[in-house]
Design an enzyme around this catalytic site. Structure first.
Site, mmCIF file in Angstrom:
data_model
loop_
_atom_site.group_PDB
_atom_site.id
_atom_site.type_symbol
_atom_site.label_atom_id
_atom_site.label_comp_id
_atom_site.label_asym_id
_atom_site.label_seq_id
_atom_site.Cartn_x
_atom_site.Cartn_y
_atom_site.Cartn_z
ATOM 1 N N GLY A 207 41.194 49.368 37.986
ATOM 2 C CA GLY A 207 40.754 50.564 38.671
ATOM 3 C C GLY A 207 41.047 51.863 37.939
ATOM 4 N N PRO A 208 40.960 52.967 38.677
ATOM 5 C CG PRO A 208 40.398 54.440 40.388
ATOM 6 C CD PRO A 208 40.680 52.994 40.126
ATOM 7 C CB ALA B 289 30.215 51.937 39.658
ATOM 8 C CB CYS C 128 30.757 37.137 2.040
ATOM 9 S SG CYS C 128 29.939 35.539 2.080
ATOM 10 C CB CYS D 197 26.157 35.564 0.742
ATOM 11 S SG CYS D 197 26.218 34.838 2.381
ATOM 12 C CD GLU E 224 24.102 37.747 3.267
ATOM 13 O OE1 GLU E 224 24.216 37.062 4.295
ATOM 14 O OE2 GLU E 224 25.004 38.480 2.840
ATOM 15 N NE ARG F 122 32.533 41.232 35.300
ATOM 16 C CZ ARG F 122 32.816 40.937 36.564
ATOM 17 N NH1 ARG F 122 32.412 39.781 37.096
ATOM 18 N NH2 ARG F 122 33.497 41.782 37.307
ATOM 19 C CD GLU G 230 34.291 44.550 35.183
ATOM 20 O OE1 GLU G 230 34.084 44.890 36.364
ATOM 21 O OE2 GLU G 230 33.709 43.591 34.641
HETATM 22 C C1 AOF Z 1 27.661 37.898 4.818
HETATM 23 N N1 AOF Z 1 26.617 37.567 5.620
HETATM 24 O O1 AOF Z 1 25.789 36.974 7.580
HETATM 25 C C2 AOF Z 1 28.081 37.437 7.478
HETATM 26 C C3 AOF Z 1 29.154 37.854 6.641
HETATM 27 O O2 AOF Z 1 34.174 32.495 7.815
HETATM 28 P P1 AOF Z 1 32.837 32.854 7.274
HETATM 29 O O3 AOF Z 1 32.439 32.061 6.082
HETATM 30 O O4 AOF Z 1 31.751 32.861 8.320
HETATM 31 O O5 AOF Z 1 32.982 34.367 6.734
HETATM 32 C C4 AOF Z 1 33.266 35.394 7.612
HETATM 33 C C5 AOF Z 1 33.333 36.702 6.876
HETATM 34 O O6 AOF Z 1 32.155 36.872 6.082
HETATM 35 C C6 AOF Z 1 33.346 37.881 7.833
HETATM 36 O O7 AOF Z 1 34.648 38.291 8.133
HETATM 37 C C7 AOF Z 1 32.605 38.944 7.045
HETATM 38 O O8 AOF Z 1 33.453 39.565 6.104
HETATM 39 C C8 AOF Z 1 31.571 38.139 6.306
HETATM 40 N N2 AOF Z 1 30.394 37.992 7.149
HETATM 41 N N3 AOF Z 1 28.889 38.099 5.349
HETATM 42 O O9 AOF Z 1 27.480 38.031 3.605
HETATM 43 C C9 AOF Z 1 26.777 37.307 6.914
HETATM 44 N N4 AOF Z 1 28.292 37.153 8.787
HETATM 45 ZN ZN ZN Z 2 28.083 35.532 3.287
#
Ligand code: AOF
Ligand code: ZN
Length: 376
Positions: free
Chosen positions: A303-304, A162, A83, A92, A60, A192, A301
């Site tokens: 084995g079986p 595979a 968040c 945010c 954001e 990987r 990865e």
């Molecule tokens: C958002 N926008 O792009 C992401 C969010 O440790 P921080 O500050 O990076 O926060 C991590 C937490 O924030 C993560 O566990 C998730 O709940 C949220 N991630 N939130 O609004 C974002 N990456």
């Molecule tokens: Zn955020």
């Protein structure tokens, strides 16, 4: 509540989110679009953003920064609930409110306990129009590994193997070499390079002496994990010889001879001791250890026998099956049988590709579909 223009804007946000794959974990991939609507209802995108790196700005913030003062009165499309907590970056929600956004469209809620609905509530309290659930399935699937870590305290498990057209499994990387095309093997190396761990059994480790590194290197250096109850991993193996450059974790049982364990440790391997328990409990306990290390994605990865143990324990979330167009005609080279038919999870194929003439089936298991698709 949502029209096709809204859906297009959210689809773009999801596309942006994907750019963070392999770079943001253990955080979720998130994408955001700031848009102004014209009289005909079309959204004009004035800012795009995505969470690009762990610890870096959230999606954001990047989108609002790109939009600048034009964000006042605009709509924000974001793939995950914004968040509302002080993590490595400020909330945010504060930035969204301060920018004067009037409408926030969210694809899916954030299960992270510090957010979990709090972001939506904060935006609503500030008088913004908040709508949740547009392309929710897609957004939930995109963040399924993150959700597995948050909800279950373990990484998302990808089982890869595979096999020939008649179902003979490659028993390890040396069989892969003749069975799968170079394009298939390149895809495995790309995988990987964006995950946290690669796991094999001691049988594969001894028979193939694999290096288990991504070649070329990717955005992450995966922990190389060997299930080795007796601590039999040879000190001369490529894994042990490179343990100081690229980490190796040897998962041993209580019965492992102390001298062998000490020698592996001295050679630079990290040791994890399985609890005295049945196989599924031991595997779950190892998965929880990886969860404590914030591992988001684990590649199994083979084995079986190891693949069978993971399926038997209900610990496979995603499968990558490479099928080579060859008939091998050998018996008994498939997976060892699961105890009951019910233990074989139905797999929903999500993608079919043809790398170098092989068939690659990628899908998710039903167990994970039930716990991760909010709208299912
Ligand atoms: C958002 N926008 O792009 C992401 C969010 O440790 P921080 O500050 O990076 O926060 C991590 C937490 O924030 C993560 O566990 C998730 O709940 C949220 N991630 N939130 O609004 C974002 N990456
Ligand atoms: Zn955020």
């Amino acid at each position: 509540m949502f029209d096709p223009h809204d859906t297009a804007a959210m689809a773009r946000a999801l596309e942006l989110a994907r750019r963070g794959e392999g770079r943001v974990e253990p955080n979720p991939m998130v994408g955001a679009v700031v848009a102004i609507r014209d009289a005909a209802g079309h959204h004009h995108v004035i800012g795009e953003g995505w969470h690009a790196d762990f610890g870096g700005p959230h999606a954001e913030i990047m989108a609002l920064g790109a939009a600048g003062p034009r964000a006042r009165g605009a709509a924000l499309f974001v793939t995950l609930e914004p968040c509302c907590h002080h993590g490595k970056t400020p909330p945010c929600t504060d930035a969204v409110i301060a920018a004067g956004i009037s409408r926030v469209v969210i694809a899916a809620r954030d299960p992270f306990p510090a957010v979990a609905g709090g972001g939506i509530a904060a935006l609503e309290r500030a008088g913004l129009v908040v709508e949740v659930g547009l392309l929710e399935r897609e957004a939930t699937r995109l963040t399924a590994p993150f959700r597995t870590l948050v909800d279950h305290g373990r990484p998302w498990v990808i089982a890869k193997w595979a096999m020939s057209l008649d179902g003979a499994l490659a028993t390890g990387s040396s069989d892969d070499r003749w069975l799968s095309s170079p394009a298939s093997r390149r895809l495995v190396h790309e995988l990987r390079g964006r995950i946290d761990g690669i796991l094999v059994g001691i049988g594969t480790a001894v028979a193939d002496d694999p290096l288990l590194t991504p070649r070329p290197r990717g955005s992450r250096t995966p922990l190389r994990i060997v299930l080795d109850s007796q601590a039999r991993l040879p000190l001369t193996s490529q894994l042990v010889q490179t343990a100081r450059e690229s980490p190796v974790l040897v998962a041993v049982g209580g019965e492992a001879p102390a001298e062998e364990v000490a020698a592996l440790q001295k050679a630079g391997c990290d040791i994890w001791r399985a609890p005295r328990a049945d196989r599924p409990t031991q595997l779950l306990s190892l998965m929880e250890e990886l969860g404590r290390r914030r591992h988001t994605n684990l590649l199994v990865e083979g084995g079986p026998a190891v693949l069978r143990s993971f399926f038997g324990a209900g610990l496979v979330d995603e499968v990558w099956t490479f099928i080579a167009p060859r008939i091998v005609g050998r018996d008994g080279r498939g997976l060892p049988p699961l105890p009951t038919f019910a233990d074989a999870p139905p797999i929903e194929i999500e993608q079919v590709d043809h790398p170098g003439g092989d068939i690659l089936l990628r899908g998710i298991t039903a167990a994970c579909r039930e716990s991760h698709s909010a709208s299912a």
